[in-house]
Write a protein that holds these residues in place. Structure first.
Motif, PDB file in Angstrom:
ATOM      1  N   ALA A  20       0.819  -1.209   0.000  1.00 16.23           N
ATOM      2  CA  ALA A  20       0.000   0.000   0.000  1.00 16.23           C
ATOM      3  C   ALA A  20       0.853   1.259   0.000  1.00 16.23           C
ATOM      4  CB  ALA A  20      -0.939   0.004   1.202  1.00 16.23           C
ATOM      5  N   ARG A  21       0.253   2.340  -0.517  1.00 19.90           N
ATOM      6  CA  ARG A  21       0.858   3.661  -0.500  1.00 19.90           C
ATOM      7  C   ARG A  21       0.045   4.553   0.432  1.00 19.90           C
ATOM      8  NH1 ARG A  21      -0.911   0.719  -4.430  1.00 19.90           N
ATOM      9  NH2 ARG A  21      -1.896   2.452  -5.570  1.00 19.90           N
ATOM     10  N   ILE A  22       0.726   5.267   1.318  1.00 17.40           N
ATOM     11  CA  ILE A  22       0.091   6.202   2.248  1.00 17.40           C
ATOM     12  C   ILE A  22       0.615   7.593   1.910  1.00 17.40           C
ATOM     13  CG2 ILE A  22      -0.182   6.906   4.660  1.00 17.40           C
ATOM     14  CD1 ILE A  22       0.379   3.922   5.397  1.00 17.40           C
ATOM     15  N   VAL A  23      -0.292   8.501   1.527  1.00 13.17           N
ATOM     16  CA  VAL A  23       0.100   9.851   1.132  1.00 13.17           C
ATOM     17  C   VAL A  23      -0.382  10.832   2.200  1.00 13.17           C
ATOM     18  CG1 VAL A  23       0.027  11.614  -0.656  1.00 13.17           C
ATOM     19  CG2 VAL A  23      -0.123   9.188  -1.295  1.00 13.17           C
ATOM     20  N   LEU A  24       0.560  11.506   2.846  1.00 12.61           N
ATOM     21  CA  LEU A  24       0.259  12.526   3.852  1.00 12.61           C
ATOM     22  C   LEU A  24       0.339  13.888   3.176  1.00 12.61           C
ATOM     23  CD1 LEU A  24       2.497  11.121   6.752  1.00 12.61           C
ATOM     24  CD2 LEU A  24       0.115  10.549   6.222  1.00 12.61           C
ATOM     25  N   PHE A  25      -0.766  14.659   3.218  1.00 11.95           N
ATOM     26  CA  PHE A  25      -0.763  15.909   2.460  1.00 11.95           C
ATOM     27  C   PHE A  25      -1.301  17.094   3.242  1.00 11.95           C
ATOM     28  CE2 PHE A  25      -4.849  13.936   1.642  1.00 11.95           C
ATOM     29  CZ  PHE A  25      -5.764  14.969   1.472  1.00 11.95           C
ATOM     30  N   ARG A  70       8.933  -1.793   9.940  1.00  9.87           N
ATOM     31  CA  ARG A  70       7.486  -1.958   9.752  1.00  9.87           C
ATOM     32  C   ARG A  70       7.104  -1.681   8.300  1.00  9.87           C
ATOM     33  NH1 ARG A  70       2.617   0.636  13.473  1.00  9.87           N
ATOM     34  NH2 ARG A  70       0.923  -0.606  12.550  1.00  9.87           N
ATOM     35  N   LEU A  71       7.737  -0.694   7.690  1.00  9.90           N
ATOM     36  CA  LEU A  71       7.446  -0.386   6.295  1.00  9.90           C
ATOM     37  C   LEU A  71       7.936  -1.503   5.381  1.00  9.90           C
ATOM     38  CD1 LEU A  71       8.374   3.408   6.182  1.00  9.90           C
ATOM     39  CD2 LEU A  71       6.123   2.378   6.541  1.00  9.90           C
ATOM     40  N   MET A  72       9.130  -1.999   5.659  1.00  9.43           N
ATOM     41  CA  MET A  72       9.690  -3.050   4.814  1.00  9.43           C
ATOM     42  C   MET A  72       8.871  -4.331   4.912  1.00  9.43           C
ATOM     43  SD  MET A  72      13.777  -2.451   5.354  1.00  9.43           S
ATOM     44  CE  MET A  72      14.219  -3.854   4.309  1.00  9.43           C
ATOM     45  N   ALA A  73       8.393  -4.633   6.110  1.00  8.90           N
ATOM     46  CA  ALA A  73       7.644  -5.878   6.300  1.00  8.90           C
ATOM     47  C   ALA A  73       6.378  -5.912   5.443  1.00  8.90           C
ATOM     48  CB  ALA A  73       7.290  -6.048   7.777  1.00  8.90           C
ATOM     49  N   GLY A  74       5.753  -4.747   5.240  1.00  6.02           N
ATOM     50  CA  GLY A  74       4.530  -4.715   4.444  1.00  6.02           C
ATOM     51  C   GLY A  74       4.731  -4.167   3.053  1.00  6.02           C
ATOM     52  N   ASN A  75       6.006  -3.917   2.675  1.00  3.54           N
ATOM     53  CA  ASN A  75       6.287  -3.261   1.384  1.00  3.54           C
ATOM     54  C   ASN A  75       5.470  -1.978   1.247  1.00  3.54           C
ATOM     55  OD1 ASN A  75       8.230  -4.953  -0.204  1.00  3.54           O
ATOM     56  ND2 ASN A  75       6.699  -6.517   0.320  1.00  3.54           N
ATOM     57  N   LEU A  76       5.439  -1.190   2.326  1.00  2.00           N
ATOM     58  CA  LEU A  76       4.605   0.005   2.376  1.00  2.00           C
ATOM     59  C   LEU A  76       5.413   1.248   2.005  1.00  2.00           C
ATOM     60  CD1 LEU A  76       2.750  -0.702   5.747  1.00  2.00           C
ATOM     61  CD2 LEU A  76       2.042  -1.329   3.427  1.00  2.00           C
ATOM     62  N   THR A  77       4.724   2.227   1.440  1.00  2.00           N
ATOM     63  CA  THR A  77       5.320   3.509   1.105  1.00  2.00           C
ATOM     64  C   THR A  77       4.571   4.612   1.829  1.00  2.00           C
ATOM     65  OG1 THR A  77       5.896   2.741  -1.113  1.00  2.00           O
ATOM     66  CG2 THR A  77       5.900   5.112  -0.759  1.00  2.00           C
ATOM     67  N   VAL A  78       5.302   5.496   2.514  1.00  2.00           N
ATOM     68  CA  VAL A  78       4.722   6.702   3.107  1.00  2.00           C
ATOM     69  C   VAL A  78       5.309   7.900   2.365  1.00  2.00           C
ATOM     70  CG1 VAL A  78       4.429   8.100   5.173  1.00  2.00           C
ATOM     71  CG2 VAL A  78       4.448   5.609   5.355  1.00  2.00           C
ATOM     72  N   THR A  79       4.445   8.690   1.750  1.00  2.00           N
ATOM     73  CA  THR A  79       4.853   9.788   0.878  1.00  2.00           C
ATOM     74  C   THR A  79       4.250  11.088   1.365  1.00  2.00           C
ATOM     75  OG1 THR A  79       4.904   8.287  -1.020  1.00  2.00           O
ATOM     76  CG2 THR A  79       4.813  10.637  -1.508  1.00  2.00           C
ATOM     77  N   GLY A  80       5.002  12.167   1.255  1.00  2.00           N
ATOM     78  CA  GLY A  80       4.474  13.494   1.539  1.00  2.00           C
ATOM     79  C   GLY A  80       4.115  14.216   0.258  1.00  2.00           C
ATOM     80  N   PHE A  81       3.086  15.076   0.320  1.00  2.00           N
ATOM     81  CA  PHE A  81       2.679  15.864  -0.846  1.00  2.00           C
ATOM     82  C   PHE A  81       2.340  17.269  -0.397  1.00  2.00           C
ATOM     83  CE2 PHE A  81      -0.458  17.835  -3.560  1.00  2.00           C
ATOM     84  CZ  PHE A  81       0.080  17.644  -4.825  1.00  2.00           C
ATOM     85  N   SER A  82       2.819  18.273  -1.149  1.00  2.00           N
ATOM     86  CA  SER A  82       2.537  19.673  -0.858  1.00  2.00           C
ATOM     87  C   SER A  82       2.231  20.414  -2.148  1.00  2.00           C
ATOM     88  CB  SER A  82       3.731  20.337  -0.155  1.00  2.00           C
ATOM     89  OG  SER A  82       3.611  21.745  -0.158  1.00  2.00           O
TER      90      SER A  82
END
Length: 345
Positions: free
Chosen positions: A249-254, A270-282
């Motif tokens: 999953a991708r998590i976008v914080l904006f 924790r991110l690696m275990a779920g192949n997760l991405t946390v991204t910022g957007f402005s």
């Protein structure tokens, strides 16, 4: 000319409509006679005094407008006085005239009304970029949107079907806002918990029962979780986001709508275990560093509006004097959908 001015951090008591000088464009800029201007939560965060939004006071809010070109600065090509346009100014858009960079001033196609167009430069363009650029949306994805009853949430609900379709799940801070989010196209809407904040236990507001929002969201996905999270709540809901994230999953914080302190991001393990991405957007950062990307999204949304494939209902305010009360409603969580204000003829 008349313009909305925020005199100091606070609420509506520090917002007033004043007479101010008419601005003129510098090199590479355009002056626009404003027909309509969009309201956005970033104006509320600025008014509140959140860090990094207003460099000085008094402050002139307003970051998206529609109208006609009034004057061209030196070196501007591709636009002419009288052209109908939308623009994303740095600020001061809640006024009768505003100056914007020519790179972020886009001609309005025939058939697109100025009223709806005022929701494009920040609201609809941000929603498009959140889905496509930052969120890497793929047709069939399950998308979770926090604050689904607001302007961005409403826009996302209308864009997802045009991008191939997917399942839409929303959260709202107030249970009474769920009906509007469901009507805009969400498959499920859940309350985050008005008393205890995001992540608190609370029933589903689409007729489901029991459990907190994480349990309800997972149940709505058959236990798999969501592919994309669009989160304007700072890090307040990040534990919830992680709890409902599907593998990859991708998590976008904006944004940071609550205005509270921002917590650390999750540990790498924790991110690696779920192949997760946390991204910022402005939006502000993109306008400053890559305006062509923002302008491209604006043009794409305008084409969808012109072709009739996209429809975004807006609530029109009758004039600048009505804006402070609308900002109050947005700050207090009472507003639904997208607000624009009629400024000129």
């Amino acid at each position: 000319m008349r313009a909305l001015v925020m005199t100091a951090p606070g609420g509506a008591e520090n917002s007033e409509v004043r007479e101010v000088p008419v601005p003129h464009p510098g090199p590479g800029q355009v002056a626009v006679d404003v027909a309509h201007a969009g309201l956005n939560f970033v104006d509320v965060m600025t008014r509140r005094g959140d860090a990094a939004y207003a460099a000085e006071w008094p402050y002139r809010p307003g970051k998206e407008v529609s109208g006609t070109v009034r004057e061209l600065g030196a070196g501007v090509t591709g636009l002419a006085v009288g052209d109908r346009v939308v623009a994303a100014p740095v600020g001061a858009g809640l006024a009768e005239v505003v100056v914007a960079e020519a790179a972020l001033t886009v001609p309005l196609p025939d058939g697109v009304a100025l009223r709806e167009a005022a929701a494009v430069p920040l609201g609809l363009a941000t929603s498009m970029l959140l889905l496509t650029d930052a969120g890497r949306f793929t047709a069939g994805d399950t998308v979770l949107v926090h604050s689904a009853g607001g302007g961005i949430g409403n826009a996302v609900a209308r864009l997802v079907p045009l991008l191939g379709g997917g399942r839409l799940i929303g959260t709202v801070g107030r249970p009474e806002k769920a009906a509007a989010a469901l009507a805009s196209g969400y498959d499920h809407v859940f309350a985050r918990g008005a008393a205890d904040g995001p992540g608190a236990d609370g029933p589903g507001t689409d007729g489901s029962s029991g459990g907190g929002p994480a349990e309800a969201i997972r149940a709505a996905t058959g236990g798999r979780g969501v592919d994309l999270v669009l989160d304007p709540l700072g890090t307040a809901a990040l534990d919830l986001d992680l709890a409902v994230a599907a593998p990859g999953a991708r998590i976008v914080l904006f944004g940071n709508a609550g205005g509270g302190a921002v917590a650390d991001l999750p540990p790498l393990g924790r991110l690696m275990a779920g192949n997760l991405t946390v991204t910022g957007f402005s939006h502000r950062g993109l306008a400053a560093t890559a305006p062509e990307r923002l302008a491209r999204a604006v043009r794409r949304v305008l084409r969808l509006l012109a072709d009739g494939g996209l429809d975004l209902p807006v609530t029109e305010l009758p004039g600048l004097d009505a804006v402070p009360a609308a900002h109050d409603a947005m700050q207090e969580g009472r507003a639904t959908g997208k607000y624009v204000v009629r400024v000129g003829g």
